[in-house]
Design an enzyme around this catalytic site. Structure first.
Site, PDB file in Angstrom:
ATOM      1  CG  ASP A 104      -0.270  -0.178   2.538  1.00  0.00           C
ATOM      2  OD1 ASP A 104       0.933  -0.495   2.567  1.00  0.00           O
ATOM      3  OD2 ASP A 104      -0.940  -0.004   3.576  1.00  0.00           O
ATOM      4  CG  ASP A 107       6.512   6.455   6.053  1.00  0.00           C
ATOM      5  OD1 ASP A 107       6.858   7.521   5.533  1.00  0.00           O
ATOM      6  OD2 ASP A 107       6.172   6.394   7.252  1.00  0.00           O
ATOM      7  CE  LYS A 135       3.071   9.217   3.914  1.00  0.00           C
ATOM      8  NZ  LYS A 135       2.789   9.095   5.365  1.00  0.00           N
ATOM      9  CG  PHE A 156      -1.285   9.819   8.916  1.00  0.00           C
ATOM     10  CD1 PHE A 156      -0.380   8.797   9.151  1.00  0.00           C
ATOM     11  CD2 PHE A 156      -2.640   9.560   9.070  1.00  0.00           C
ATOM     12  CE1 PHE A 156      -0.810   7.532   9.534  1.00  0.00           C
ATOM     13  CE2 PHE A 156      -3.076   8.305   9.463  1.00  0.00           C
ATOM     14  CZ  PHE A 156      -2.158   7.293   9.688  1.00  0.00           C
TER      15      PHE A 156
HETATM   16  P1  IMP Z   1       7.675   1.756   6.293  1.00  0.00           P
HETATM   17  O1  IMP Z   1       8.098   0.394   6.773  1.00  0.00           O
HETATM   18  O2  IMP Z   1       8.228   2.866   7.159  1.00  0.00           O
HETATM   19  O3  IMP Z   1       7.953   1.987   4.833  1.00  0.00           O
HETATM   20  O4  IMP Z   1       6.113   1.830   6.559  1.00  0.00           O
HETATM   21  C1  IMP Z   1       5.179   1.390   5.673  1.00  0.00           C
HETATM   22  C2  IMP Z   1       3.860   1.126   6.368  1.00  0.00           C
HETATM   23  O5  IMP Z   1       3.502   2.165   7.291  1.00  0.00           O
HETATM   24  C3  IMP Z   1       2.742   1.087   5.346  1.00  0.00           C
HETATM   25  O6  IMP Z   1       2.568  -0.219   4.843  1.00  0.00           O
HETATM   26  C4  IMP Z   1       1.558   1.581   6.126  1.00  0.00           C
HETATM   27  O7  IMP Z   1       0.912   0.482   6.727  1.00  0.00           O
HETATM   28  C5  IMP Z   1       2.129   2.494   7.181  1.00  0.00           C
HETATM   29  N1  IMP Z   1       2.002   3.920   6.796  1.00  0.00           N
HETATM   30  C6  IMP Z   1       2.965   4.752   6.379  1.00  0.00           C
HETATM   31  N2  IMP Z   1       2.483   5.969   6.100  1.00  0.00           N
HETATM   32  C7  IMP Z   1       1.162   5.919   6.345  1.00  0.00           C
HETATM   33  C8  IMP Z   1       0.079   6.884   6.210  1.00  0.00           C
HETATM   34  O8  IMP Z   1       0.246   8.044   5.807  1.00  0.00           O
HETATM   35  N3  IMP Z   1      -1.171   6.426   6.540  1.00  0.00           N
HETATM   36  C9  IMP Z   1      -1.406   5.157   6.971  1.00  0.00           C
HETATM   37  N4  IMP Z   1      -0.441   4.225   7.097  1.00  0.00           N
HETATM   38  C10 IMP Z   1       0.839   4.606   6.780  1.00  0.00           C
HETATM   39 MG    MG Z   2       1.682  -1.992   4.528  1.00  0.00          MG
END
Ligand code: IMP
Ligand code: MG
Length: 180
Positions: A104, A107, A135, A156
């Site tokens: 999805d 981040d 992002k 967010f």
């Molecule tokens: P990462 O491991 O830091 O890349 O985080 C990714 C996960 O964080 C995604 O799969 C989402 O579940 C959650 N996430 C990151 N940003 C958002 C946001 O803006 N809204 C909701 N969930 C988010």
């Molecule tokens: Mg996810």
């Protein structure tokens, strides 16, 4: 709906479902071209990617593609220091397979970095990442993201599968936190 309130926060409309699906279609066309003659295994990472996965698969033309769903749960291992990621639901071998992870949101990239490394260790032949949202300014881990729906600012968002404390996943449009 222009605005939506979930728990204690208000969000405003950022992209309509139609705009999101146009972006999904562009990803789908690229994936279809790249995997036309291959037998890829699309691995959808629940919960957040359920809506992206459905919209993507409806638009993909890869006759020998397979779809499966996994969940990654993180927990503190009492006997070691780090956070251990546990993978649930992958009930088949990925040895020698061409994997497309369907996510999805990228981040920091931490989740995808760990998952790609796990699939490499497990013997996948190739691994690519398709994410609905990224992002770019938040990325901290060295990963290659091959297919991107939409690039976002570091704000967010909820909807189209993404939640705020489990609310908002089912919204078909994408909403961003309204700071005003
Ligand atoms: P990462 O491991 O830091 O890349 O985080 C990714 C996960 O964080 C995604 O799969 C989402 O579940 C959650 N996430 C990151 N940003 C958002 C946001 O803006 N809204 C909701 N969930 C988010
Ligand atoms: Mg996810």
């Amino acid at each position: 709906m222009e605005k939506v309130t979930l728990h204690d926060k208000t969000f405003r409309l950022l992209y309509s479902h139609d705009e999101l699906c146009d972006a999904v279609k562009m990803c789908a066309d690229k994936i279809s071209a790249d995997y036309k003659d291959k037998e890829p295994l699309f691995i959808s990472v629940l919960n957040g990617s359920f809506m992206f996965t459905a919209e993507l698969m409806k638009r993909i033309d890869v006759p020998k593609g397979e779809v499966c769903f996994i969940k990654v749960s993180s927990y503190q291992d009492m006997e070691s220091t780090g956070t251990v990621s546990h993978l649930i639901g992958l009930n088949r071998t990925i040895v020698g397979r061409d994997i497309v992870i369907v996510e999805d949101m990228v981040d920091s990239g931490c989740s995808m970095y760990n998952l790609v490394n796990k699939f490499k260790e497990d013997g996948a032949r190739s691994i690519r990442i398709a994410t609905m949202f990224i992002k770019p300014n938040a990325l901290k881990f060295p990963i290659t993201v091959n297919y991107v729906g939409k690039e976002l600012e570091n704000d967010f968002v909820v909807g189209f599968g993404l939640d705020y404390n489990e609310y908002g996943r089912q919204l078909s449009d994408l909403y961003v936190l309204d700071e005003n």
